[in-house]
Each structure stands twice: as structure tokens, then as C-alpha cells.
Design a protein around this motif. Sequence first.
Motif, mmCIF file in Angstrom:
data_model
loop_
_atom_site.group_PDB
_atom_site.id
_atom_site.type_symbol
_atom_site.label_atom_id
_atom_site.label_comp_id
_atom_site.label_asym_id
_atom_site.label_seq_id
_atom_site.Cartn_x
_atom_site.Cartn_y
_atom_site.Cartn_z
ATOM 1 N N ALA A 51 1.024 -1.145 0.067
ATOM 2 C CA ALA A 51 -0.045 -0.207 -0.102
ATOM 3 C C ALA A 51 1.130 1.187 0.015
ATOM 4 O O ALA A 51 0.525 2.174 -0.693
ATOM 5 C CB ALA A 51 -0.922 -0.118 1.219
ATOM 6 N N SER A 52 2.044 1.151 0.603
ATOM 7 C CA SER A 52 2.968 2.549 0.857
ATOM 8 C C SER A 52 3.589 2.642 -0.553
ATOM 9 O O SER A 52 3.836 3.806 -0.995
ATOM 10 C CB SER A 52 3.974 2.314 1.856
ATOM 11 O OG SER A 52 3.735 1.911 3.142
ATOM 12 N N CYS A 53 3.873 1.644 -1.166
ATOM 13 C CA CYS A 53 4.324 1.530 -2.646
ATOM 14 C C CYS A 53 3.498 2.256 -3.702
ATOM 15 O O CYS A 53 3.463 2.990 -4.417
ATOM 16 C CB CYS A 53 4.878 0.463 -3.112
ATOM 17 S SG CYS A 53 6.285 -0.601 -2.454
ATOM 18 N N VAL A 76 14.316 8.420 -0.822
ATOM 19 C CA VAL A 76 13.229 7.753 -0.881
ATOM 20 C C VAL A 76 12.669 6.908 0.235
ATOM 21 O O VAL A 76 13.270 6.373 0.862
ATOM 22 C CB VAL A 76 13.183 6.246 -2.005
ATOM 23 C CG1 VAL A 76 11.934 5.772 -2.243
ATOM 24 C CG2 VAL A 76 13.582 6.963 -3.441
ATOM 25 N N LYS A 77 11.403 7.317 0.611
ATOM 26 C CA LYS A 77 10.610 7.062 1.939
ATOM 27 C C LYS A 77 11.162 5.282 2.051
ATOM 28 O O LYS A 77 10.946 4.650 1.131
ATOM 29 C CB LYS A 77 9.443 7.168 1.967
ATOM 30 C CG LYS A 77 8.507 6.401 1.245
ATOM 31 C CD LYS A 77 6.789 6.638 1.649
ATOM 32 C CE LYS A 77 6.178 5.748 0.736
ATOM 33 N NZ LYS A 77 4.384 5.848 0.723
ATOM 34 N N PRO A 78 11.259 4.939 3.211
ATOM 35 C CA PRO A 78 11.829 3.390 3.316
ATOM 36 C C PRO A 78 10.862 2.610 2.657
ATOM 37 O O PRO A 78 11.113 1.516 1.869
ATOM 38 C CB PRO A 78 11.881 3.274 5.095
ATOM 39 C CG PRO A 78 11.364 4.447 5.601
ATOM 40 C CD PRO A 78 11.057 5.611 4.432
ATOM 41 N N GLY A 164 7.000 10.187 3.392
ATOM 42 C CA GLY A 164 5.753 10.063 3.970
ATOM 43 C C GLY A 164 5.108 10.916 4.815
ATOM 44 O O GLY A 164 5.868 11.637 5.187
ATOM 45 N N ASP A 165 3.890 10.904 4.684
ATOM 46 C CA ASP A 165 3.386 12.231 5.441
ATOM 47 C C ASP A 165 3.728 12.096 6.949
ATOM 48 O O ASP A 165 3.541 12.934 7.721
ATOM 49 C CB ASP A 165 1.905 12.569 5.216
ATOM 50 C CG ASP A 165 0.781 11.357 5.207
ATOM 51 O OD1 ASP A 165 1.243 10.246 5.305
ATOM 52 O OD2 ASP A 165 -0.100 11.407 5.379
ATOM 53 N N ALA A 166 3.497 10.769 7.517
ATOM 54 C CA ALA A 166 3.669 10.655 8.690
ATOM 55 C C ALA A 166 5.234 10.945 9.500
ATOM 56 O O ALA A 166 5.502 11.287 10.596
ATOM 57 C CB ALA A 166 3.411 9.052 9.390
HETATM 58 C C1 LIG Z 1 11.996 6.402 13.853
HETATM 59 C C2 LIG Z 1 11.063 5.276 13.067
HETATM 60 N N1 LIG Z 1 10.130 4.927 13.992
HETATM 61 C C3 LIG Z 1 8.892 4.030 13.735
HETATM 62 C C4 LIG Z 1 9.080 3.655 12.759
HETATM 63 C C5 LIG Z 1 8.038 2.414 12.101
HETATM 64 N N2 LIG Z 1 7.321 3.090 10.951
HETATM 65 C C6 LIG Z 1 7.465 2.522 9.766
HETATM 66 S S1 LIG Z 1 6.541 3.325 8.709
HETATM 67 C C7 LIG Z 1 5.728 4.198 9.751
HETATM 68 C C8 LIG Z 1 4.684 5.034 9.321
HETATM 69 C C9 LIG Z 1 4.800 5.429 7.981
HETATM 70 O O1 LIG Z 1 3.860 6.364 7.726
HETATM 71 P P1 LIG Z 1 4.027 7.251 6.482
HETATM 72 O O2 LIG Z 1 5.295 8.068 6.468
HETATM 73 O O3 LIG Z 1 2.784 8.353 6.392
HETATM 74 O O4 LIG Z 1 4.359 6.409 5.322
HETATM 75 P P2 LIG Z 1 2.950 5.700 4.272
HETATM 76 O O5 LIG Z 1 1.782 6.068 4.841
HETATM 77 O O6 LIG Z 1 3.379 6.356 2.971
HETATM 78 O O7 LIG Z 1 3.502 4.204 4.357
HETATM 79 C C10 LIG Z 1 6.176 4.011 10.803
HETATM 80 C C11 LIG Z 1 5.663 4.394 12.232
HETATM 81 C C12 LIG Z 1 10.585 3.591 11.674
HETATM 82 N N3 LIG Z 1 10.419 3.080 10.367
HETATM 83 N N4 LIG Z 1 11.075 4.467 11.907
#
Ligand SMILES: Cc1ncc(C[n+]2csc(CCOP(=O)(O)OP(=O)(O)O)c2C)c(N)n1
Length: 780
Positions: A51-53, A76-78, A164-166
Motif C-alpha cells: 500500500a505504501s508503494c 526515497v521513503k523507506p 511519507g506524511d507521517a
Molecule cells: C523512527 C521510526 N519509528 C517508527 C518506524 C516504524 N514505521 C515505519 S513506517 C511508519 C509510518 C509511516 O507512515 P508514512 O510516513 O505516512 O508512510 P506511508 O503512509 O506512505 O506508508 C512507522 C511508524 C520507523 N520506521 N522509524
Amino acid sequence: MATVLTDHRKEKIATIETLDARLRWLSSWIVHNANHLREKRDGLKVGGHQASCASMTAIMAAVYFHALRPQDKVSVKPHAGPVLQAIHYLLGHQSLEQLQQFRALGGAQSYPSRTKDKIPVDFSTGSVGLGVAITAFSSLVQDYLVAHGSLDEADAGRMISLMGDAELDEGNIYECLIEAYKHDIRNCWWVVDYNRQSLDSTTADRMFRRFDDIFETCGWRVVTLKNGKLQRAAFSRPGGKSLEDWIENCPNADFAVLTYKGGAAWRERLIADIGGKPHVAKLLDSFDDDGLAALMTNLGGHCIESLMDAFDSADDERPTLFIAYTVKGYGLPLAGHKDNHSGMMNPAQIEQLRVSMGVEVGQEWEPFAGLGGNIAARLKDFVGQSVLAHKPQETDAPVIAVPERLPVPSGDVQSTQAAFGNVLLDLAKSSETLADRIVTTAPDVTQTTNLGGFVNQRGLFRRSDVADIFRDAKIPSAQKWAAHAAGQHIELGIAENNFFLLLTSLGLAAPHFGTRLIPVGTVYDPFIARGLDALNYGCYSDARFLLVGTPSGLTLGPEGGAHQSINTPLIGMGQPGLAYYEPAYADEVALFMRWAFEHMQKPDGSSVYLRLSTRQVPQVQRAGTEWETDALKGGYWLKQPAPGAEAAIVFTGAIAPEVLAAFEQLADDIPGLGVLNVTSPDVLHRDWSASKAARWTDKPMQMCHAEDLLSVLAPDAGLVTVIDGSPGALSWLGGVTGMRVSPLGTDRFGQTGNLIDLYDTYRLDAAAIIDAMAELFLKR
Ligand SMILES: Cc1ncc(C[n+]2csc(CCOP(=O)(O)OP(=O)(O)O)c2C)c(N)n1
Ligand SMILES: [Mg+2]
């Protein structure tokens, strides 16, 4: 913002739309294969984030195949790692096998990794927030290189984060924004995949428009891509304004629920909410359910045309935040579901996706499957001619010569911190190339960590001059504080995350920009903990820097427990990619700094951490330089023991005078007593474990340095170990050849006090060492 649509542009949009779909399919399939098709050797879930991809394939297609210039670098977001892998697969730069081994040993990594992945990765990501902020610091480093004549202004690229927005919840983002504003950074883009979902759920509506304010306050341009072209077309039709207002005010969670439920649910809700408004019913009737679902999820971040227009509009150097509205899981049955972060399509769902994408069974891995010969050939051509396909590879920057020896600062009584400052000052005054490439930085502790001398000689860095108002007003001060483009010190505010990210960016200057820099950063030793994740990030990225933690330990005295570091020796030992040394004397400081400058430049080298002290310590007289080889290996006999001696005192760092005092008192009672100065518990321990592992690996078997040193003692000798820090940093030495150990050190918080009282209270003084030795002998 809209560009006139020439045929050429229309064709390009269509091509990139096709690529977007290919990336959605391939990233889904990579994860599916790893979880459902590849043989499982353990019961563990493999994982991956379809879903993130899917949320980001359009953004990535538009960035990589439209906006990217050869000199740009992208983070690139993880969780979009598989999309980046798929892009390089389309280019022919990534093998099928690597994709099939996604998340397996030696295969494509779960999150983009500079060191582990086979594809070029500009910035590692994984710990959210850090991979974003790093781009701002890299743009600062780029400006530094331009100002110093190492990079042509015309070759300056954009440092782009696809985030990513989070990630906007991470505090390090705002620390970075403030620092970036102070340094007037430019050429930096952050593109937010604004799907309003994080890991756990949908995100708070209250943040709507707050990000615009925050970024604009910090000098950024904010470009919001809320609606795609289908939506914009619908809004211009009769009833469209009501639809637009409804979308504008729809809460995040409601939008996500309706997205998940699909066309019929959208219709029901829209009719209930706005069906009575003029022309709305007719407008909605003109779409079938699938069409309505497509319309409602046609957000800006999924519209290639909108994305291309937005990127084209930001054609200057101003830092820019793109807020691209998206749907998490766009185009997948997972779309919008609050649990979709780790959710995965089941075999029936991926099958449905395969059919909808026109991919034949058996053709799942075909880069351009389901397109028909002509389109596939054209697409392949387009990709082959893209900027990304011809982007220059990172190269090795030439090594900077390090002088044979660095002069040892003079003085019978010195602290290691002052010695460090003096070695740097000497270099600053020299004409060594090394000195020209050193960049110092500190989070508001430049003066109290003895960087001042270097800064006075070499100046602070700013793109445009900043006067030293105090100096101009003739107010006496030891510190010159004027800043200019040739300056070599980058002053930071107190935010240790920023400090470590800047060190990381400086430490990647060689691979990123082809010019090697020698970053030297100082921080109060306990506050390494504040930036520890960023330090780990820098080491994981294989950035090379010299980190100086000072002052350290209880030895700081009256400053008290909040400032006295305790566990940093264990951090130094436990952190991969960081060699930790803790010198006791000024000549050791000069030796380790010289070694560090060389080690930081070696292909198999690493960053280096020196743990220093402000304590003035009487220096020892040396008979020669033989001690140096052993000191670099992690330890040397400061007082050589007699062969077969029954005991030794083993110590690290600033408590050397207490150790020597104890030695004087014990020497008569314990014939041949030795004093071992462990200059690096880290290097010594690594060498020991490597020698134990050698039997089972193809490494040559040899005696480790610790064993070599200790073998001169009697096999059942006793060791008193003592360090101003966690005792575990040295107590392990008892296990090397099976000796008894009495460990001294600090394992509780410190407090204010003079050194005599503190060393007495925490058992670091000569009396404690003598007692510990007695205990060893009594136990026999
Ligand atoms: C410092 C840290 N805390 C927690 C995580 C676990 N984690 C991975 S993705 C994510 C939330 C990602 O949300 P967002 O950035 O909005 O990405 P997307 O919705 O696109 O997947 C969390 C809490 C992490 N990778 N790094
Ligand atoms: Mg999100």
C-alpha cells in the motif's frame, strides 16, 4: 501552473502514466513473491508494504522520469523501497534475481540502503524523518563545496526527499527546518506522499493547512497538489463546485473508508450529503460506479500531468515542499483501509490485479508485460533515454594526504580536550591540504569543546558574509565570530540530531560530490545520546567523520550528573561503523587524530569517535615511540609487567593519575605489577571476537591483541579494571584468557562534587583500586 499541452507533452504524460502502472504492479509483485511464492525456511512473515508503494508510484515515476536532472539526488521513503528497485529493474540496472530475493540474505533490501543494495542509492532510509532531513543538510554541504570552489554552481543539483506524511511527525524535521532557514539552504525539494495514513491509522484532520504555515514561515515555497485533472474537470461542470467543497471538507477517516468501500458507497454518501444541491445528481449520474471511484480518488499525487506541472513550476533554487494528496494503496484492493500499512494482497487479490493490468500468467516479472509489442518497445526506449539511465555513477574521490606525524602539543600537564584543540589549531595554521579539507561543526558548543582556535584561524562558513558585531564594536573577546564563504566551521544550534545529520552529509561529500571533506564534530559526551539514532544513521550510510565527545564522565566534576556521561564507552563499542578511542595523554590524542584522518578515508575504514576530558593530567615521559603501534591496536603496557606477574591494573582515559598512584603504592607488594592502558575498549574487543570467529570463517587465525598483551602475566593473574564510565567496557578482559577481574567504573548517575570526593564516592580513586586488588587476592 498548467502547461500548454503539446502532442509531445501529451505523449510523455501517457508514457509516464504507463510507467506508474508498471511500478504499481512490479512493487506489488516483488512483495507478493517474497511472501507467498518464495520458499519459507522459517515461520517468519517476510513483510513488505504494497500500500505504501502504490501510494507513491506516480510521484516516483514523475520525479525519476520527468523532473530528475543528472546532478540531483533523491531520498526515497523507506517503505517505497520496492518501487525504487522496480525503477532500476525497468532500466535494466537491477537483476531479476535481486528482486526475487527481496528481503532475503544478499537480495534487494527492504528499505533503500547505500551500502547493502546493488542499485545506486543516494540516501539510505529506514528510520523515518532522518532520510528526509539529510537532504537539507546535503544541500548545505553542496553550497559549502560551491563556495569553496570545489563544485561549479552549474553542477549544483536538487536534493530531493520523497517522504511519507507521517514523517512530518518526527521532531527532527522541525529541528532541521529551523537550522536550514538559518543557513538559507536552497535546491532542496521535499515531496510529501500525503495519504493521511501512518502505520496505525488515519492522521489528524487538525493538521490540515498547518504544514503550509510551518514551512512557509521557514522560507519554503509550498505547492499543494490536491486534485487530479479528472477532478478539476468535474469541478468545472454544473454541480462541480458542490463536489469540490465536499471533497475539501471531507474528514480523512471518512475519505479513507469510502475509498476502501468503492463506487457504490461513494455515490450513496454523496447523494446523502449533497445530492439535493443543484446539478449534483446529474453530475454523479454521468459516472458509473467504477468511474465515480476513479474520480473521487483522482488526487493530485496520482495525476502525472499535475505532478509534472508542479515540478516544472518550481524551476528556481527556492526550497520547496510539495504536498501531493494520495490514497494509500491506490489502485489496489487495500486502498484506504486503515490497517493497510502492513496489509498484503492475498493470492486471489493479486490475481485480480494481474488480470486488471493485463499481465499474462508467467509474464509477471516481464518489465513491460501487458502492453503490446509497440508500446513496450517505445516504453523501453523512453526509459533507456531517461536522465536516470545516464546518471553519473558515484566515484571515489582522491585521498587527501595526511602528515606522517601530527605535532604533540607541549605542556607537562594537559587535558585531552585541550590537546585536541591544539592539534587542530596547529593544523589550521599549517598549509597542509588536510587542513583545507577539514570542516568543523558543533551544536552550540564550539568554544567549550576547544574548537575555538581552529575557528579563529579558519572562520565560520556562511554563503554571504556575516559581520562580527562584537569585534567591530571593539569589545574584547577571544573568539572571532565573523562568517564568510571561505569559512570552515559550520555552526549549528543546540540540536544534536542536526549535528549528526550534518556530519553524515559532510561525511558523504566524497561519494556524493566527488570532493572529500574531513568533518570534525564536537559534542558534549552525554548528549551523543540525544542524536544517537542520527549517529547510527550516519554510520549505516557509511559516512566518514571524526566525532569528539567531550567533556566526558564523572571527571567533569562540579557540572553534575546531568552532564556526566556514563554509558558512552558502551555506545562506542556497540556502534558499527565507528571506531572508539579514549586517550589518556596528549601524545595519544595526536596519534589517534592522525590515524583517524587516514582511517576515515580508507575504503574499509569507518568514522572515528574520541572520548575526551577537560581534566588536566600530568603527562608521561616516553622512552620512544614503540607504544604507538600497540596503542592503535587498542592497548599498551604503560608499566610493563614482569613475565608471570600476578596482577595488572587495566585502565582507560582520564583516571590515569589515580591508576599510577595506586601502582606506586602496590608495586612493592605485588612484584612485577603491570599497568595496561586500554586506549580503545572497542578496537580491542572487536579484535578479540574476530580472532575467536576466525576459526569458523575464512579469516587467518592469529592471536588477538588482548591475548597477546595479557599472555605475559601468570595464567591465573588478577586484573583490576577501571574506567570513568560503564565498567562493562573493560571487565570482559577477564574472559580473554580466563583471569579474575575486579571491575571499577560508574554504573549509577553522577552528581556535583570535586574530583577527590567524586572519585572517592564512586570508587575510582587509588584507594578503591588498592581495595579492588586486595579483594582479588583475598578471593584466591
Ligand atoms: C523512527 C521510526 N519509528 C517508527 C518506524 C516504524 N514505521 C515505519 S513506517 C511508519 C509510518 C509511516 O507512515 P508514512 O510516513 O505516512 O508512510 P506511508 O503512509 O506512505 O506508508 C512507522 C511508524 C520507523 N520506521 N522509524
Ligand atoms: Mg502516510
